[in-house]
Scaffold this motif. Structure first.
Motif, short mmCIF file in Angstrom:
data_model
loop_
_atom_site.label_atom_id
_atom_site.label_comp_id
_atom_site.label_asym_id
_atom_site.label_seq_id
_atom_site.Cartn_x
_atom_site.Cartn_y
_atom_site.Cartn_z
N ILE A 45 0.83 -1.20 0.00
CA ILE A 45 0.00 0.00 0.00
C ILE A 45 0.87 1.25 0.00
O ILE A 45 0.66 2.16 -0.80
CB ILE A 45 -0.98 -0.01 1.20
N ILE A 46 1.86 1.30 0.87
CA ILE A 46 2.71 2.49 0.96
C ILE A 46 3.49 2.71 -0.33
O ILE A 46 3.60 3.84 -0.82
CB ILE A 46 3.66 2.40 2.17
N VAL A 47 4.02 1.64 -0.90
CA VAL A 47 4.81 1.77 -2.13
C VAL A 47 3.96 2.27 -3.29
O VAL A 47 4.43 3.02 -4.14
CB VAL A 47 5.50 0.43 -2.47
N TRP A 57 8.74 10.94 3.54
CA TRP A 57 9.04 10.63 4.93
C TRP A 57 7.81 10.75 5.82
O TRP A 57 7.78 10.21 6.92
CB TRP A 57 10.17 11.52 5.45
N LEU A 58 6.80 11.43 5.35
CA LEU A 58 5.56 11.57 6.11
C LEU A 58 4.50 10.56 5.66
O LEU A 58 3.67 10.12 6.46
CB LEU A 58 5.04 13.00 5.95
N ILE A 88 3.37 3.30 18.04
CA ILE A 88 4.76 3.62 17.70
C ILE A 88 5.26 2.73 16.57
O ILE A 88 5.86 3.22 15.61
CB ILE A 88 5.66 3.51 18.95
N MET A 89 5.00 1.43 16.67
CA MET A 89 5.48 0.51 15.63
C MET A 89 4.83 0.80 14.28
O MET A 89 5.50 0.75 13.24
CB MET A 89 5.22 -0.95 16.02
N SER A 90 3.55 1.12 14.27
CA SER A 90 2.89 1.39 12.99
C SER A 90 3.46 2.64 12.33
O SER A 90 3.67 2.67 11.11
CB SER A 90 1.38 1.50 13.16
N THR A 95 7.14 4.48 8.28
CA THR A 95 8.14 5.44 7.80
C THR A 95 9.35 4.71 7.21
O THR A 95 9.90 5.14 6.20
CB THR A 95 8.57 6.37 8.95
N ILE A 96 9.75 3.61 7.82
CA ILE A 96 10.87 2.82 7.28
C ILE A 96 10.51 2.26 5.91
O ILE A 96 11.32 2.29 4.98
CB ILE A 96 11.26 1.70 8.27
#
Length: 106
Positions: A45-47, A57-58, A88-90, A95-96
């Motif tokens: 999804i992010i890609v 980065w956001l 925090i992990m999500s 972001t990584i």
């Protein structure tokens, strides 16, 4: 390498990073499988999403947080101490994923 293959490898890596502490804490296999699949699919999804010009980065943190929020709300009913680590992990892993996509995949 093929973008789909790289994204799948990224999802496996990020999913493994998330579930290692869960395995050490001896959580049930359904929770572990759910978390792994969440981060595996989150990488795709992010890609592949474009958030109206939001910086790379956001983007990962926003998408990771947004998609994890329903699960976090459901978990908060039974286990409030897990909410902060999940948030925090999500955000961090999202972001990584976004950073790896920006620098190596895209």
């Amino acid at each position: 390498m093929n973008k789909i293959l790289l994204t799948a490898l990224l999802g496996i890596l990020i999913g493994a990073i998330d579930i290692i502490p869960m395995i050490k804490m001896k959580l049930d296999k359904y929770s572990i499988l759910s978390a792994f699949l969440f981060y595996f699919m989150l990488s795709f999804i992010i890609v592949n999403v474009d958030l109206y010009g939001i910086k790379w980065w956001l983007k990962g943190g926003i998408v990771g947080f947004s998609l994890a929020l329903p699960t976090i709300i459901m978990v908060a009913k039974e286990d409030r101490k897990s909410v902060l680590p999940m948030l925090i992990m999500s955000i961090v892993l999202g972001t990584i994923i976004s950073a790896i996509d920006y620098f190596w995949i895209s």
